[in-house]
Design a protein around this motif. Sequence first.
Motif, short mmCIF file in Angstrom:
data_model
loop_
_atom_site.label_atom_id
_atom_site.label_comp_id
_atom_site.label_asym_id
_atom_site.label_seq_id
_atom_site.Cartn_x
_atom_site.Cartn_y
_atom_site.Cartn_z
N GLU A 61 0.86 -1.18 0.00
CA GLU A 61 0.00 0.00 0.00
C GLU A 61 0.90 1.23 0.00
O GLU A 61 1.71 1.43 0.90
CB GLU A 61 -0.92 -0.01 1.22
CG GLU A 61 -1.86 -1.21 1.24
CD GLU A 61 -2.68 -1.31 2.51
OE1 GLU A 61 -3.72 -0.62 2.59
OE2 GLU A 61 -2.27 -2.07 3.41
N TRP A 100 -10.00 4.07 -0.26
CA TRP A 100 -9.15 3.05 0.36
C TRP A 100 -9.90 2.29 1.45
O TRP A 100 -9.81 1.06 1.54
CB TRP A 100 -7.91 3.73 0.93
CG TRP A 100 -7.02 2.89 1.77
CD1 TRP A 100 -6.23 1.85 1.35
CD2 TRP A 100 -6.83 3.00 3.18
NE1 TRP A 100 -5.55 1.32 2.43
CE2 TRP A 100 -5.89 2.01 3.55
CE3 TRP A 100 -7.33 3.86 4.15
CZ2 TRP A 100 -5.47 1.84 4.87
CZ3 TRP A 100 -6.92 3.70 5.46
CH2 TRP A 100 -6.00 2.71 5.81
N ARG A 110 -10.08 -1.67 0.68
CA ARG A 110 -9.15 -2.52 1.43
C ARG A 110 -9.78 -3.83 1.92
O ARG A 110 -9.17 -4.90 1.79
CB ARG A 110 -8.54 -1.74 2.59
CG ARG A 110 -7.26 -2.37 3.15
CD ARG A 110 -6.71 -1.52 4.28
NE ARG A 110 -5.32 -1.82 4.56
CZ ARG A 110 -4.87 -2.23 5.73
NH1 ARG A 110 -5.72 -2.43 6.72
NH2 ARG A 110 -3.58 -2.45 5.93
#
Length: 272
Positions: free
Chosen positions: A113, A252, A256
Amino acid sequence: MSATLEHPSAQGWRAQLQLTFARRAGRTRIVERQHRGPLLVQRPFYPEEDVCHAYIVHPPGGVVGGDELALNVDVRDGAHALITTPAAAKFYRSNGRTARQQQLLRSHDTALEWLPQESIFYPEAKVRSTTRIELSAGAKFIGWEIACLGLPARRQQFIAGELHLHLELWVDGTPLLIDRLRIAEGNQWGLGGHEAIGTMVAYPATRAMVDAVRELTPTGVETGVTLVDKTLICRALAAQGEPIKQAFIENWQTLRPQLLDRAATPPRIWAT
């Protein structure tokens, strides 16, 4: 290798940082760390027990003409690394020389990431910046780049200077994204008068992930989301960088759990 900081030469700072992440004893660790000049990493943090959160630090606090920064990251052996920065990167007005930044991020069947805070390009800056992401087919990646042109809050537009901003994503040697942006002498064609631009990438992505991001309604930012060759690409435009950063963080947080099977745990440095 370690080195003490030296005064910059007439050509500017020369700084390099090499980081290798690998899984050891049940958690991701930095197994190799080499730096030269003012580019380094703070100690690793483990808010998720096994995932390594690392903060890249540039002690001078800004980049000037003639500076050269090189970052190389290698993630291997089942590791999962999250890399961010403690503050926005600042590229100051040039004295005629060009500042250069090269970032190479590699992930070998692992999770990476790349979540840096925004880059601010002051009026009259001259910068060439390249970020190249190299993945194996079994790797998983989420990352972004955000560029702020000028200082909108001070009403200082980027009407002079030159930027070459490159972003590339390669999977098993095949290019999936080659982005080239050049802005010179105030020519910001295609930005619709916006002063900030961002690109977010996730791989491997699905149509469900794209639909989930499209359902979000960020404020103060215009976004577009596409899916090509299992690569989710979100592009954003705004008057300033903060709305783009907040939109990407929300993306995100949505992506995720689907991509990495983990709830989003924001880096602690974002709260300071």
